[in-house]
Scaffold this active site. Structure first.
Site, PDB file in Angstrom:
ATOM      1  CG  ASP A 185      23.190 -14.862  38.116  1.00  0.00           C
ATOM      2  OD1 ASP A 185      22.989 -15.453  37.034  1.00  0.00           O
ATOM      3  OD2 ASP A 185      22.643 -15.201  39.188  1.00  0.00           O
ATOM      4  CE  LYS A 193      20.822 -22.018  41.370  1.00  0.00           C
ATOM      5  NZ  LYS A 193      20.488 -23.319  40.771  1.00  0.00           N
ATOM      6  CE1 TYR A 243      21.684 -22.069  34.065  1.00  0.00           C
ATOM      7  CE2 TYR A 243      22.376 -22.126  31.774  1.00  0.00           C
ATOM      8  CZ  TYR A 243      21.414 -22.344  32.737  1.00  0.00           C
ATOM      9  OH  TYR A 243      20.188 -22.850  32.372  1.00  0.00           O
TER      10      TYR A 243
HETATM   11  P1  KE4 Z   1      16.843 -21.055  37.013  1.00  0.00           P
HETATM   12  O1  KE4 Z   1      16.156 -20.481  35.804  1.00  0.00           O
HETATM   13  O2  KE4 Z   1      17.347 -22.459  36.760  1.00  0.00           O
HETATM   14  O3  KE4 Z   1      16.007 -20.937  38.297  1.00  0.00           O
HETATM   15  O4  KE4 Z   1      18.131 -20.160  37.337  1.00  0.00           O
HETATM   16  C1  KE4 Z   1      19.083 -19.984  36.323  1.00  0.00           C
HETATM   17  C2  KE4 Z   1      20.409 -19.614  36.949  1.00  0.00           C
HETATM   18  C3  KE4 Z   1      20.797 -18.285  36.953  1.00  0.00           C
HETATM   19  N1  KE4 Z   1      21.970 -17.907  37.498  1.00  0.00           N
HETATM   20  C4  KE4 Z   1      22.800 -18.812  38.079  1.00  0.00           C
HETATM   21  C5  KE4 Z   1      24.086 -18.338  38.681  1.00  0.00           C
HETATM   22  C6  KE4 Z   1      22.444 -20.184  38.118  1.00  0.00           C
HETATM   23  O5  KE4 Z   1      23.286 -21.076  38.688  1.00  0.00           O
HETATM   24  C7  KE4 Z   1      21.222 -20.604  37.557  1.00  0.00           C
HETATM   25  C8  KE4 Z   1      20.788 -22.055  37.546  1.00  0.00           C
HETATM   26  N2  KE4 Z   1      21.764 -22.984  37.996  1.00  0.00           N
HETATM   27  C9  KE4 Z   1      21.691 -24.315  37.421  1.00  0.00           C
HETATM   28  C10 KE4 Z   1      22.827 -25.197  37.929  1.00  0.00           C
HETATM   29  N3  KE4 Z   1      24.016 -24.538  38.219  1.00  0.00           N
HETATM   30  C11 KE4 Z   1      20.360 -24.941  37.718  1.00  0.00           C
HETATM   31  C12 KE4 Z   1      20.282 -26.423  37.462  1.00  0.00           C
HETATM   32  C13 KE4 Z   1      19.550 -26.744  36.200  1.00  0.00           C
HETATM   33  O6  KE4 Z   1      19.753 -26.037  35.180  1.00  0.00           O
HETATM   34  O7  KE4 Z   1      18.771 -27.714  36.243  1.00  0.00           O
END
Ligand code: KE4
Length: 432
Positions: free
Chosen positions: A246, A274, A151
């Site tokens: 990532d 994060k 993801y």
């Molecule tokens: P954001 O756009 O949510 O800040 O980041 C996306 C992203 C990119 N790469 C990795 C490895 C990530 O884990 C994420 C976002 N993680 C999710 C949960 N694993 C965020 C929680 C959500 O979607 O509300």
């Protein structure tokens, strides 16, 4: 797996959820917060302090969500709150150059020396989008390779057999992603270099980049096999593709220097998020000067953002990274992570139930069912009903776990050994 502890009173959360659902899709600002995977109703978290969060009914939970990763220092860390408070008094946003953004970029680069330059953005999604656009621009190629269950945020190119919520909801590919866009996203299997080679062979004219979570966190935690990351580096070099790490989750989580410090493999571009925002919206794209200078305004590759480098977000990120640099909590977090993982495994063994627990540093996932999870195929073998029962019983006992199986539990510096042991005790009770 029945919960014998009294059910928590979450009446107020229920009322607030009904109200939210009237004005927000699913009552949430992000799908995984809806507790759909665990069949319950979300609780409304009104405050957090250290390792705990408190809901609208006044219930206290030991928090293993940590806002999905940013809060490695726990909630409302005094140094972070004070930094944001001071920044706020000087104005919330200028849309102009200011010191804190350069200081944050320097601090990131100091700990990740393979990043000569960093572009700050507002989320991991934005950083991932920019990484792919930059890779396509500098290679002149369109196809990208990602991993099933990986993801990288919700940009179209990535919502093809994505992980996290997209996997949890069993709709790996989202409607609304144009077929032409999805056609440029090739899918390989995590920890399977043969599948990556097959993608390189299938891609015409050739691959722009491979995007990988150096430790997968969105199919549940899946560490890389010893040959996986070096193999990706070798394949990218062989085919002239960029390797993109990532590190939105792993950056400053698994080591101060992230995956490069831990595994010794250097990517061409790194996606961050994060922890570098300390709980406020910050994402980042970093890499060598030769690549980063292709980004506007120096180069032709456009990328922008009204609130990118926001002073308060930079202040929270800076305070967090400086605290990590000065206290080096990683050895202790590693011990706590191992202790919790071993305790959860022991609880499974005691109950004679199948399952496993994958752990890297202070991120871990307890898989109910499969005895081993080295990739998405095995992760898909989880018993979702058992997970839902486990999650509900642990919430009832005051432990806030990620409300979805394909996520990571996070331990913060605010968590104590005693709290870890209390979690293990609860796991024995719940699982038995
Ligand atoms: P954001 O756009 O949510 O800040 O980041 C996306 C992203 C990119 N790469 C990795 C490895 C990530 O884990 C994420 C976002 N993680 C999710 C949960 N694993 C965020 C929680 C959500 O979607 O509300």
């Amino acid at each position: 797996m029945e919960s014998d502890s009294p059910r928590l009173d979450t009446t107020r959360s229920g009322e607030l959820y009904e109200r939210a659902c009237r004005v927000m899709p699913g009552g949430v600002s992000s799908p995984v917060r809806a507790f759909a995977a665990v069949g319950g109703r979300p609780v409304f978290v009104e405050s957090g302090q250290g390792s705990a969060v408190f809901d609208a009914d006044g219930n206290r939970y030991l928090d293993y969500l940590g806002s999905w990763g940013p809060l490695i220092l726990g909630h409302a860390h005094p140094r972070v709150v004070e930094a944001v408070r001071q920044a706020a008094g000087r104005g919330l946003s200028f849309g102009a150059c200011h010191t804190a953004e350069a200081e944050l970029a320097e601090t990131i680069a100091r700990n990740m020396p393979h990043l000569q330059q960093v572009r700050l953005v507002n989320s991991g999604t934005e950083a991932a989008m920019a990484a792919v656009r930059l890779a396509r621009a500098v290679t002149g190629r369109s196809p990208i390779i990602k991993f099933r269950g990986g993801y990288h945020g919700h940009a179209d190119s990535f919502l093809v057999e994505a992980g996290s919520g997209a996997l949890t909801f069993g709709t790996p590919s989202s409607p609304g992603v144009a077929a032409a866009v999805a056609a440029d996203t090739l899918l390989a299997e995590y920890n399977d270099l043969t599948s990556v080679e097959a993608c390189f062979r299938a891609a015409e004219p050739a691959v722009a980049c491979v995007v990988v979570e150096p430790v997968a966190g969105n199919m549940g935690v899946v560490p890389p096999s010893s040959e996986f990351l070096p193999g990706l580096r070798r394949l990218c070099d062989k085919h002239g593709a960029l390797l993109v790490f990532d590190e939105v989750i792993t950056g400053f989580r698994i080591a101060l220097g992230g995956a490069v410090e831990r595994f010794g493999v250097r990517p061409d571009l790194t996606i961050l998020g994060k922890i570098i925002g300390g709980g406020l919206p910050v994402g980042g794209l970093g890499g060598g000067r030769d690549l980063m200078r292709e980004l506007a305004p120096v180069g032709p590759v456009y990328q922008a953002g009204t609130l990118s480098g926001n002073p308060l977000a930079c202040a929270a990120g800076l305070a967090t990274l400086r605290e990590l640099e000065e206290t080096n909590p990683y050895p202790r977090l590693e011990v706590l992570g191992k202790r919790l993982a071993e305790g959860l495994r022991a609880a499974l063994n005691e109950a004679g139930l199948p399952g496993c627990c994958n752990q890297t540093a202070s991120m871990l996932t307890f898989f109910h069912g499969p005895e081993r999870v080295t990739g998405l195929g095995e992760a898909r073998g989880v018993d979702k009903n058992r997970f839902a029962a486990w999650h509900g019983a642990m919430m009832n006992r005051g432990f806030y776990l990620p409300p979805a199986q394909f996520e990571a539990m996070f331990i913060s510096t605010a968590h104590s050994e005693k709290e870890t042991d209390r979690t293990i005790e609860a796991a024995f009770e719940v699982i038995a």
